[in-house]
Design a protein around this motif. Structure first.
Motif, mmCIF file in Angstrom:
data_model
loop_
_atom_site.group_PDB
_atom_site.id
_atom_site.type_symbol
_atom_site.label_atom_id
_atom_site.label_comp_id
_atom_site.label_asym_id
_atom_site.label_seq_id
_atom_site.Cartn_x
_atom_site.Cartn_y
_atom_site.Cartn_z
ATOM 1 N N CYS A 34 0.854 -1.192 0.000
ATOM 2 C CA CYS A 34 0.000 0.000 0.000
ATOM 3 C C CYS A 34 0.891 1.243 0.000
ATOM 4 C CB CYS A 34 -0.907 0.004 1.230
ATOM 5 S SG CYS A 34 -2.140 1.327 1.172
ATOM 6 N N PHE A 36 -0.111 3.975 1.351
ATOM 7 C CA PHE A 36 -0.501 4.710 2.552
ATOM 8 C C PHE A 36 -0.066 3.955 3.813
ATOM 9 C CE2 PHE A 36 -4.326 7.757 1.553
ATOM 10 C CZ PHE A 36 -3.498 8.502 0.734
ATOM 11 N N ARG A 37 -0.051 4.673 4.918
ATOM 12 C CA ARG A 37 0.162 4.065 6.240
ATOM 13 C C ARG A 37 -0.812 4.738 7.201
ATOM 14 N NH1 ARG A 37 2.619 1.477 3.345
ATOM 15 N NH2 ARG A 37 4.704 0.589 3.448
ATOM 16 N N CYS A 38 -2.075 4.386 7.119
ATOM 17 C CA CYS A 38 -3.094 5.045 7.940
ATOM 18 C C CYS A 38 -2.902 4.659 9.413
ATOM 19 C CB CYS A 38 -4.486 4.649 7.469
ATOM 20 S SG CYS A 38 -4.757 5.085 5.740
ATOM 21 N N CYS A 41 -5.101 1.665 10.354
ATOM 22 C CA CYS A 41 -5.225 0.568 9.381
ATOM 23 C C CYS A 41 -5.475 -0.767 10.086
ATOM 24 C CB CYS A 41 -3.953 0.459 8.551
ATOM 25 S SG CYS A 41 -4.040 -0.888 7.345
ATOM 26 N N SER A 43 -5.427 -3.664 8.434
ATOM 27 C CA SER A 43 -4.839 -4.768 7.657
ATOM 28 C C SER A 43 -3.360 -4.510 7.371
ATOM 29 C CB SER A 43 -5.630 -4.983 6.362
ATOM 30 O OG SER A 43 -5.961 -3.757 5.755
ATOM 31 N N VAL A 47 0.015 -4.558 4.302
ATOM 32 C CA VAL A 47 0.564 -3.244 3.973
ATOM 33 C C VAL A 47 2.073 -3.208 4.199
ATOM 34 C CG1 VAL A 47 0.573 -0.806 4.691
ATOM 35 C CG2 VAL A 47 -1.603 -2.023 4.456
ATOM 36 N N GLY A 83 -4.289 -3.625 1.785
ATOM 37 C CA GLY A 83 -3.416 -2.963 0.839
ATOM 38 C C GLY A 83 -4.182 -2.033 -0.122
ATOM 39 N N GLN A 109 -8.240 3.612 -1.824
ATOM 40 C CA GLN A 109 -8.306 4.972 -1.279
ATOM 41 C C GLN A 109 -8.332 6.043 -2.366
ATOM 42 O OE1 GLN A 109 -5.717 2.852 -1.078
ATOM 43 N NE2 GLN A 109 -3.819 3.858 -0.487
ATOM 44 N N LYS A 128 -9.228 8.827 2.705
ATOM 45 C CA LYS A 128 -9.073 8.798 4.164
ATOM 46 C C LYS A 128 -9.180 10.197 4.759
ATOM 47 C CE LYS A 128 -8.318 4.521 3.399
ATOM 48 N NZ LYS A 128 -9.496 3.657 3.334
HETATM 49 S S1 SF4 Z 1 -6.329 1.647 5.720
HETATM 50 FE FE1 SF4 Z 1 -6.227 1.104 3.543
HETATM 51 S S2 SF4 Z 1 -5.151 2.811 2.591
HETATM 52 FE FE2 SF4 Z 1 -4.732 2.955 4.778
HETATM 53 S S3 SF4 Z 1 -2.787 1.835 5.076
HETATM 54 FE FE3 SF4 Z 1 -4.460 0.386 5.441
HETATM 55 S S4 SF4 Z 1 -4.782 -0.628 3.468
HETATM 56 FE FE4 SF4 Z 1 -3.591 1.251 3.057
#
Ligand code: SF4
Length: 249
Positions: A34, A36-38, A41, A43, A47, A83, A109, A128
């Protein structure tokens, strides 16, 4: 040349637990990686590249074989998730799956657009909000919408943890008014509970999560009612209510 897809997990059939297709039986194909690094997150195992040893490089044909095996050939909905699945070359998989009657939904996203978005049956764009700690770029989201074109069913989904996230969703809805909007109450990351024996933790944390998610959903509904925002869907992660944070269900 192999057109490999990096896969974190494939599982199902199970329920699609969120978004416009909630409740539909589906098989999940979760890709690895991915951009991103929310902060919240759920999952990270799909990622964080430190999980790379658990991911598999698969051809579209191998992914489809796994899907047909799990579904015993019954052509149901395939949910492409991550991801960020938009990082993967998924056009070939969608094309072959369509030939067998499968339908495809992808959630992303909205940072990377692909020509093959137009082959999807459903595209769920989930930008996000501020609580994720990532930057929202309107131009990129717009490109994803354009890539999908007129045939793919599209929707916006925003996870709401805070008032700022809620306002983000309001602005997004005003900006992309043609797309149906799904608000989803945030699921907090699980915190192991001190003093609870290891083998009882999963159950305790699952029920804790349920009550927090239920509370967040009621708050969100009240918030929407207060603004008289009535062309929006309000929900939460159904799979969390059923199974907590358990994977592969
Ligand atoms: S929430 Fe979605 S966009 Fe954000 S890090 Fe996790 S998998 Fe990536």
């Amino acid at each position: 040349v192999r057109d490999d897809i990096v896969v974190s997990e494939i599982f199902g059939p199970t329920l699609q637990g969120e978004g416009p297709l909630v409740g539909l039986p589906t098989v999940f194909v979760r890709t690895g990686g991915c951009d991103f690094r929310c902060t919240w997150c759920d999952s990270m195992y799909a990622v964080d590249p430190s999980n790379r040893p658990d991911w598999e490089n698969m051809t579209p044909g191998e992914v489809l074989d796994r899907i047909t095996h799990l579904t015993r050939g019954f052509p149901l909905l395939v949910s492409l998730s991550g991801g960020n699945p938009a990082l993967m070359p998924l056009g070939g998989l969608i094309e072959r799956g369509h030939e067998l009657g499968y339908t495809f939904a992808l959630e992303t996203q909205g940072t990377v657009e692909r020509g093959w978005f137009a082959q999807l049956d459903h595209l769920i764009l989930s930008p996000k909000g501020p609580s994720a700690g990532m930057r929202y770029e309107r131009k990129r989201l717009q490109k994803c919408v354009e890539a999908a074109g007129g045939q793919t069913e599209m929707a916006l989904k925003v996870v709401v943890f805070s008032e700022d996230d809620y306002q983000f969703a309001r602005d997004l809805h005003a900006d992309f008014g043609e797309l149906p909007m799904y608000l989803q109450a945030g699921t907090p990351p699980i915190i192991p509970l001190a003093g609870v024996p290891e083998d009882e933790r999963a159950e305790v944390t699952a029920s804790d999560m349920r009550s927090v998610v239920a509370g967040n959903t009621v708050w969100l509904l009240e918030r929407v009612k207060k603004d008289r925002w009535f062309d929006v869907h309000v929900g939460c992660q159904l799979h969390v209510m059923l199974w907590g944070a358990k994977r592969g269900v």
